[in-house]
Design a protein around this motif. Structure first.
Motif, short mmCIF file in Angstrom:
data_model
loop_
_atom_site.label_atom_id
_atom_site.label_comp_id
_atom_site.label_asym_id
_atom_site.label_seq_id
_atom_site.Cartn_x
_atom_site.Cartn_y
_atom_site.Cartn_z
N ALA A 8 0.82 -1.20 0.00
CA ALA A 8 0.00 0.00 0.00
C ALA A 8 0.86 1.25 0.00
CB ALA A 8 -0.91 0.01 1.23
N ARG A 9 0.32 2.32 -0.56
CA ARG A 9 1.02 3.61 -0.53
C ARG A 9 1.04 4.13 0.91
NH1 ARG A 9 -0.27 7.55 -5.48
NH2 ARG A 9 0.22 5.55 -6.48
N GLN A 10 2.22 4.52 1.35
CA GLN A 10 2.43 4.89 2.75
C GLN A 10 2.69 6.38 2.88
OE1 GLN A 10 6.25 3.69 4.19
NE2 GLN A 10 5.74 3.96 6.35
N GLY A 11 1.94 7.06 3.74
CA GLY A 11 2.20 8.46 4.00
C GLY A 11 3.44 8.61 4.85
N ILE A 12 4.35 9.52 4.47
CA ILE A 12 5.58 9.69 5.22
C ILE A 12 5.77 11.10 5.76
CG2 ILE A 12 6.82 7.78 4.15
CD1 ILE A 12 8.20 9.83 2.33
N SER A 13 5.12 12.10 5.18
CA SER A 13 5.28 13.45 5.69
C SER A 13 4.20 14.36 5.15
CB SER A 13 6.66 14.00 5.28
OG SER A 13 6.92 15.23 5.90
N CYS A 14 3.95 15.44 5.88
CA CYS A 14 2.99 16.44 5.45
C CYS A 14 3.42 17.79 5.99
CB CYS A 14 1.59 16.09 5.92
SG CYS A 14 0.27 17.12 5.23
N ILE A 15 3.22 18.84 5.18
CA ILE A 15 3.46 20.20 5.62
C ILE A 15 2.15 20.97 5.43
CG2 ILE A 15 4.37 20.93 3.36
CD1 ILE A 15 6.32 22.75 4.99
N SER A 16 1.77 21.69 6.47
CA SER A 16 0.46 22.35 6.44
C SER A 16 0.48 23.57 5.54
CB SER A 16 0.07 22.76 7.86
OG SER A 16 0.98 23.73 8.35
N SER A 17 -0.71 24.04 5.18
CA SER A 17 -0.82 25.29 4.44
C SER A 17 -0.23 26.40 5.30
CB SER A 17 -2.28 25.59 4.12
OG SER A 17 -3.04 25.65 5.30
N GLY A 18 0.52 27.29 4.71
CA GLY A 18 1.19 28.33 5.47
C GLY A 18 2.46 27.85 6.15
#
Length: 122
Positions: free
Chosen positions: A44-54
């Motif tokens: 499965a595709r794995q989420g590794i990082s996220c950066i918020s809006s702003g």
């Protein structure tokens, strides 16, 4: 047209570094969160990082925390990957969402870029 363009993948030895980029066009970049996922064949595709809006907040999976850094500037999100391991080998994708809430879930994201392949040799 709303688009995300991922780039920067390649072949690197274990312990090395790569910087992935995700260039956005066709939408107001600062209004969206950008996440990075990775996928190996058969998994499965794995989420590794996220950066918020702003750019106010960032999130990382345990598998990359302390080694990867997400940042954003001028409609491009970068993923600096250091201390790479063979298990980091995967196709890497960026995607846009309204927020990083539930950032590890694919359904949170409405726009996806094409993958860029990262291969880490031992």
């Amino acid at each position: 047209e709303v688009q995300l363009q991922a780039s920067g993948g390649g072949l690197v030895q274990a312990g090395g570094s790569l910087r992935l980029s995700c260039a956005a066009s066709g939408f107001t970049f600062d209004d969206y969160a950008i996440g990075w996922f990775r996928q190996v064949p058969g998994k499965a595709r794995q989420g590794i990082s996220c950066i918020s809006s702003g750019n106010t907040s960032t999130w990382y999976s345990d598998s990359v925390k302390g080694r990867f850094t997400i940042s954003s500037a001028e409609s491009t999100v970068h993923l600096q990957m250091n201390s790479l391991k063979p298990e980091d080998t995967a196709a890497y994708y960026c995607a846009a969402a309204l927020e990083c809430t539930n950032w590890e879930m694919r359904g949170n994201y409405g726009v996806w870029g094409q993958g860029t392949l990262v291969t880490v040799s031992s």
